[in-house]
Design an enzyme around this catalytic site. Structure first.
Site, PDB file in Angstrom:
ATOM      1  N   ASP A  49       0.905  -1.091   0.047  1.00 17.05           N
ATOM      2  CA  ASP A  49      -0.035   0.098  -0.092  1.00 17.05           C
ATOM      3  C   ASP A  49       0.905   1.300  -0.182  1.00 17.05           C
ATOM      4  O   ASP A  49       1.903   1.180   0.633  1.00 17.05           O
ATOM      5  CB  ASP A  49      -0.876  -0.030   1.192  1.00 17.05           C
ATOM      6  CG  ASP A  49      -2.309   0.790   0.792  1.00 17.05           C
ATOM      7  OD1 ASP A  49      -2.998   0.340   0.196  1.00 17.05           O
ATOM      8  OD2 ASP A  49      -2.399   2.004   1.366  1.00 17.05           O
ATOM      9  N   HIS A  52      10.155   4.596  -3.429  1.00 22.32           N
ATOM     10  CA  HIS A  52       9.530   4.139  -2.252  1.00 22.32           C
ATOM     11  C   HIS A  52       9.188   2.674  -1.952  1.00 22.32           C
ATOM     12  O   HIS A  52       9.624   1.863  -1.452  1.00 22.32           O
ATOM     13  CB  HIS A  52       8.162   4.812  -2.118  1.00 22.32           C
ATOM     14  CG  HIS A  52       7.030   4.803  -3.174  1.00 22.32           C
ATOM     15  ND1 HIS A  52       7.638   5.147  -4.347  1.00 22.32           N
ATOM     16  CD2 HIS A  52       6.135   4.409  -3.007  1.00 22.32           C
ATOM     17  CE1 HIS A  52       6.606   4.973  -5.151  1.00 22.32           C
ATOM     18  NE2 HIS A  52       5.574   4.395  -4.372  1.00 22.32           N
ATOM     19  N   ASP A  88       3.051   9.379 -11.115  1.00 20.78           N
ATOM     20  CA  ASP A  88       4.318   9.310 -11.841  1.00 20.78           C
ATOM     21  C   ASP A  88       4.684  10.526 -12.693  1.00 20.78           C
ATOM     22  O   ASP A  88       5.842  11.184 -12.453  1.00 20.78           O
ATOM     23  CB  ASP A  88       4.523   7.936 -12.744  1.00 20.78           C
ATOM     24  CG  ASP A  88       4.970   6.714 -11.804  1.00 20.78           C
ATOM     25  OD1 ASP A  88       5.487   7.076 -10.429  1.00 20.78           O
ATOM     26  OD2 ASP A  88       4.940   5.686 -12.187  1.00 20.78           O
TER      27      ASP A  88
HETATM   28  P1  IMP Z   1      -2.311   2.094  -3.807  1.00 19.52           P
HETATM   29  O1  IMP Z   1      -3.531   2.180  -2.782  1.00 19.52           O
HETATM   30  O2  IMP Z   1      -1.026   1.335  -2.934  1.00 19.52           O
HETATM   31  O3  IMP Z   1      -2.403   1.243  -5.005  1.00 19.52           O
HETATM   32  O4  IMP Z   1      -1.579   3.250  -4.154  1.00 19.52           O
HETATM   33  C1  IMP Z   1      -2.611   4.445  -4.126  1.00 19.52           C
HETATM   34  C2  IMP Z   1      -2.404   5.499  -5.084  1.00 19.52           C
HETATM   35  O5  IMP Z   1      -1.260   6.053  -5.132  1.00 19.52           O
HETATM   36  C3  IMP Z   1      -2.251   4.627  -6.660  1.00 19.52           C
HETATM   37  O6  IMP Z   1      -3.646   4.334  -6.986  1.00 19.52           O
HETATM   38  C4  IMP Z   1      -1.466   5.794  -7.457  1.00 19.52           C
HETATM   39  O7  IMP Z   1      -2.369   6.669  -7.810  1.00 19.52           O
HETATM   40  C5  IMP Z   1      -0.700   6.337  -6.322  1.00 19.52           C
HETATM   41  N1  IMP Z   1       0.909   5.728  -6.461  1.00 19.52           N
HETATM   42  C6  IMP Z   1       1.095   4.714  -5.475  1.00 19.52           C
HETATM   43  N2  IMP Z   1       2.530   4.218  -5.777  1.00 19.52           N
HETATM   44  C7  IMP Z   1       2.638   5.184  -6.869  1.00 19.52           C
HETATM   45  C8  IMP Z   1       3.744   5.279  -8.022  1.00 19.52           C
HETATM   46  O8  IMP Z   1       4.766   4.296  -7.572  1.00 19.52           O
HETATM   47  N3  IMP Z   1       3.852   5.970  -8.619  1.00 19.52           N
HETATM   48  C9  IMP Z   1       2.807   6.713  -8.999  1.00 19.52           C
HETATM   49  N4  IMP Z   1       1.482   6.629  -8.316  1.00 19.52           N
HETATM   50  C10 IMP Z   1       1.650   5.779  -7.050  1.00 19.52           C
END
Ligand code: IMP
Length: 211
Positions: A90, A195, A169
């Site tokens: 997450d 990260h 990104d």
């Molecule tokens: P999640 O709940 O871990 O899928 O992440 C939440 C949101 O953060 C995702 O829908 C992405 O929009 C954003 N996000 C998480 N990791 C990345 C990354 O490595 N690059 C860009 N956006 C990210």
């Protein structure tokens, strides 16, 4: 793949054999529906000779202010569903001048206002510091979840740049990345800073060293 008669033995069969079929430190299942995350992870884990399989099952995603609580709840739920050694991840984007918004709500914010909405909120803002935070949670039928964290500091760009990657990104320039956004980097380049790669390397070091 599984011997006949497995059905009669139920969950216990998986518990007893998952360790043997999927040796610890050698293979792990990444529960995600995000193929970008999977491609990033499989390359990082390959550095440690850990094979990554994508498991596209729907794991529960609770709402919480804390990424670790969200990741742990998803990991427990995923193991209940598949009885395999898994990781979930997450992540969120935390923007300093917006009091860490969108943070744990990044997914919803990206789906609603998107990158353009974030850039509008940041119009005329000079202080553009932000960071990504990732929590990787490992869990197996034998063990409770264990979490690994990774962060990358950077800045929100003034415009969207690049066409690679996903999510935020195109508007995130990692510190030390010579002003490039993550979307202007290949996966290998992004993995030098990201990260997620940092959290995964911590996980991989633990996973390949613990008995
Ligand atoms: P999640 O709940 O871990 O899928 O992440 C939440 C949101 O953060 C995702 O829908 C992405 O929009 C954003 N996000 C998480 N990791 C990345 C990354 O490595 N690059 C860009 N956006 C990210």
């Amino acid at each position: 793949m599984f011997p006949r008669g497995r059905e009669q033995k139920g969950d216990e069969w998986y518990k007893l054999t998952s360790k043997r079929l999927f040796p610890r430190g050698r293979v792990v299942f990444f529960v995600t529906s995000n193929v970008h995350k999977f491609n990033e992870a499989r390359r990082v884990l390959a550095e440690y000779k850990v094979a990554t399989a994508l498991l596209n099952i729907k794991a529960l995603e609770i709402q919480d202010n804390n990424l670790e609580s969200i990741a742990k709840a998803s990991a427990i739920n995923a193991v209940e569903k598949c009885s395999l050694p898994i990781i979930v991840e997450d992540a969120g984007l935390f923007i300093e001048v917006l009091s860490s918004f969108p943070g744990p709500y990044s997914s919803y914010v990206h789906q609603t206002i998107g990158n353009r909405g974030i850039l509008r909120l940041m119009e005329k803002v000079e202080k553009r510091d932000a960071y990504f935070h990732s929590v990787v949670a490992f869990c197996s039928p034998e063990e409770p979840p264990k979490c690994f964290h990774g962060k990358v500091k950077g800045k929100i760009s003034h415009e969207e740049r690049g066409s690679l990657g996903f999510g935020f990104d195109p508007i995130f320039e990692p510190l030390g990345g010579r002003g490039k956004t993550f979307a202007e980097m290949t996966i290998t380049q992004k993995n030098r800073y990201s990260h997620r790669a940092r959290a995964l390397r911590r996980f991989a070091r633990w996973y390949t060293s613990s008995p």
